[in-house]
Design a protein around this motif. Sequence first.
Motif, short mmCIF file in Angstrom:
data_model
loop_
_atom_site.label_atom_id
_atom_site.label_comp_id
_atom_site.label_asym_id
_atom_site.label_seq_id
_atom_site.Cartn_x
_atom_site.Cartn_y
_atom_site.Cartn_z
N LEU A 181 -38.63 38.24 39.43
CA LEU A 181 -39.93 38.75 39.83
C LEU A 181 -39.79 39.96 40.74
N MET A 182 -40.76 40.84 40.69
CA MET A 182 -40.93 41.92 41.65
C MET A 182 -42.39 41.91 42.08
N LEU A 183 -42.65 41.75 43.38
CA LEU A 183 -44.00 41.66 43.91
C LEU A 183 -44.21 42.77 44.93
N GLU A 184 -45.40 43.38 44.92
CA GLU A 184 -45.69 44.48 45.84
C GLU A 184 -46.93 44.16 46.69
N PHE A 185 -46.81 44.42 47.99
CA PHE A 185 -47.90 44.24 48.94
C PHE A 185 -48.07 45.52 49.75
N ARG A 186 -49.30 45.72 50.24
CA ARG A 186 -49.57 46.83 51.16
C ARG A 186 -49.91 46.25 52.52
N LEU A 187 -49.21 46.75 53.55
CA LEU A 187 -49.47 46.33 54.92
C LEU A 187 -50.48 47.28 55.54
N SER A 188 -51.50 46.73 56.19
CA SER A 188 -52.51 47.59 56.78
C SER A 188 -51.87 48.57 57.74
N GLN A 218 -46.81 42.31 33.52
CA GLN A 218 -47.51 42.52 34.78
C GLN A 218 -48.10 41.23 35.33
N ILE A 219 -48.04 41.09 36.65
CA ILE A 219 -48.63 39.97 37.36
C ILE A 219 -49.79 40.52 38.18
N SER A 220 -50.98 39.97 37.98
CA SER A 220 -52.16 40.50 38.66
C SER A 220 -52.60 39.66 39.85
N ASP A 221 -52.22 38.38 39.89
CA ASP A 221 -52.66 37.48 40.96
C ASP A 221 -51.47 36.87 41.67
N PHE A 222 -51.50 36.87 43.01
CA PHE A 222 -50.44 36.22 43.76
C PHE A 222 -50.67 34.71 43.81
N THR A 241 -56.82 38.86 46.82
CA THR A 241 -55.77 39.86 47.02
C THR A 241 -55.40 40.07 48.48
N GLN A 242 -56.28 39.68 49.41
CA GLN A 242 -56.02 39.94 50.83
C GLN A 242 -55.48 38.68 51.49
N PHE A 243 -54.31 38.81 52.13
CA PHE A 243 -53.67 37.70 52.82
C PHE A 243 -53.32 38.17 54.23
N GLY A 244 -54.26 38.00 55.14
CA GLY A 244 -54.07 38.52 56.48
C GLY A 244 -53.97 40.03 56.45
N SER A 245 -52.88 40.57 57.00
CA SER A 245 -52.69 42.02 57.02
C SER A 245 -52.04 42.55 55.75
N LEU A 246 -51.79 41.69 54.78
CA LEU A 246 -51.16 42.09 53.53
C LEU A 246 -52.14 42.05 52.37
N GLU A 247 -52.10 43.09 51.54
CA GLU A 247 -52.88 43.14 50.32
C GLU A 247 -51.95 43.10 49.13
N PHE A 248 -52.17 42.16 48.22
CA PHE A 248 -51.33 42.06 47.03
C PHE A 248 -51.72 43.14 46.04
N LEU A 249 -50.75 43.94 45.61
CA LEU A 249 -51.01 45.07 44.72
C LEU A 249 -50.59 44.80 43.28
N ASN A 298 -45.97 29.05 47.83
CA ASN A 298 -45.38 27.81 47.34
C ASN A 298 -45.63 27.70 45.84
N PHE A 299 -45.67 26.48 45.31
CA PHE A 299 -45.86 26.31 43.87
C PHE A 299 -47.18 26.88 43.37
N ASN A 300 -48.12 27.10 44.28
CA ASN A 300 -49.40 27.67 43.89
C ASN A 300 -49.38 29.19 43.87
N SER A 301 -48.23 29.77 44.12
CA SER A 301 -48.09 31.23 44.19
C SER A 301 -47.11 31.73 43.14
N GLN A 302 -47.22 33.01 42.84
CA GLN A 302 -46.30 33.64 41.90
C GLN A 302 -45.00 33.97 42.62
#
Length: 346
Positions: free
Chosen positions: A325-332, A36-40, A47-55, A287-291
Amino acid sequence: MTVKRLCRAASIALCIAAGGASSSWAGDDVPVISRQISDFRIGSSETQFGSLEFLGGLEMVSSRALFGSLSSIRFRPDQRHFVVVLDTGQWLTGSIERDVTGRLSGLSDVEITPMKNSAGRSFEGKGHMDAEGLALDGDRILVSFEQAHRVDVYPDPGFAGSGAIATLPILIPRKMLDDNRGIETITVAPASSPLRGGVVIVSERGLDSDGNRLAAILSGPLKGRFSVKRDGSFDITDGAFLPNGDLLLLERRFNMAEGIGMRLRRIKGADIRPGAVIDGDLLLEGNFNSQIDNMEGLDAFQAADGATHIILVSDDNHSILQRNLMLEFRLSEEAAWSAPSSRKRN
C-alpha cells in the motif's frame, strides 16, 4: 520482525508460485499495476482525521517476484521521484504518477537493483542485507540494517551500483538490539532545528533498562543516546522530520490477540536530546477498519500546494495474505509549523 515470522510460510509459497525471487533480472524495468484507494476508513467517505486529511492511496502488485517488502521510502526534492529499500536487500527506485485531481494514480520507471555491502557483494536473503531504514543526506544515502546491526553510507548519485563507502557508529550497544527488531528508523533533522541536521536512529524494540525503546543522535551538537517511551504492543517502523524540527514516528502492531494496527505520532523537536525519554501526541490510528497493512515506511515533504504531505507504505512480506500500500495525507499548515495541540497519550 514478528510479522515476517508469521508470514514466512506464505512468502515461501508465493515465491515458489512466482518462480522464485531471482535477482537475475534485477535492474530491469519493473511493471507495477496500481488500484486507487479513495477511503481510509473502510465503508466511510470521511477524509479528515484531526490535523490530517486523507488524499488517497494505491494498492500495488507486480509480476516481478522481488517487488514488495517495502521497508522505507524517501522522496527527492521534486516530490515525484523516490528511493525505497527492501528488507530483502534491494534498492527500488521510481516515480509516482497523479491523476487530473492530483491524487496518486500509479508508479512509473520502477527499477529494482541489488544492494552491495562494503566489500561490493550482494546477498540473497536477509541475514546480511536486511535493510530497514533510509535517509537522504546531501551527497550520501544512509541505510540502517538489522540482524547485522549497522548504518551504512552510500554515494548519491551512484548508490545503486556502489558498495557501502562507510559505516557510522550507532552509539547503541549491539547486544541491546534484538536480531529481528533492530534499527528500523533513520532520518535527518532539518539544519535549522536544534539538532542542526543531526542523524537520528530509533530501534524497533531495542529496550533500555526501563523498557523504553533505544534511540540515538549520531551527529551534530546534541550527539548522544535517548529513549522513546514504549506504549502497549506497538513497535516503531519509520520516522521523518517536519520542517519545524518535530519528529513523526510510524508505529505498527501485529499480534493474534489485538490484530493489525498502525499509529502515527508526533514528537516535539525540542524534546529530542541526549538522556531524554520522549513521548508524543497521537495524530492518526488505524486498525482492521482502515486501509492499512504492515505499515513500515514514512516520509514527509512540502508539496506543490504548499502543505506538508505524508506518505506511508506497507511491507507485504511477499505474502499472498498481505498488500503493498501507499497512502497519502495532508497535514494542516498550522500543524506542520507549530506545536501540536492534541492531547498526549497516557
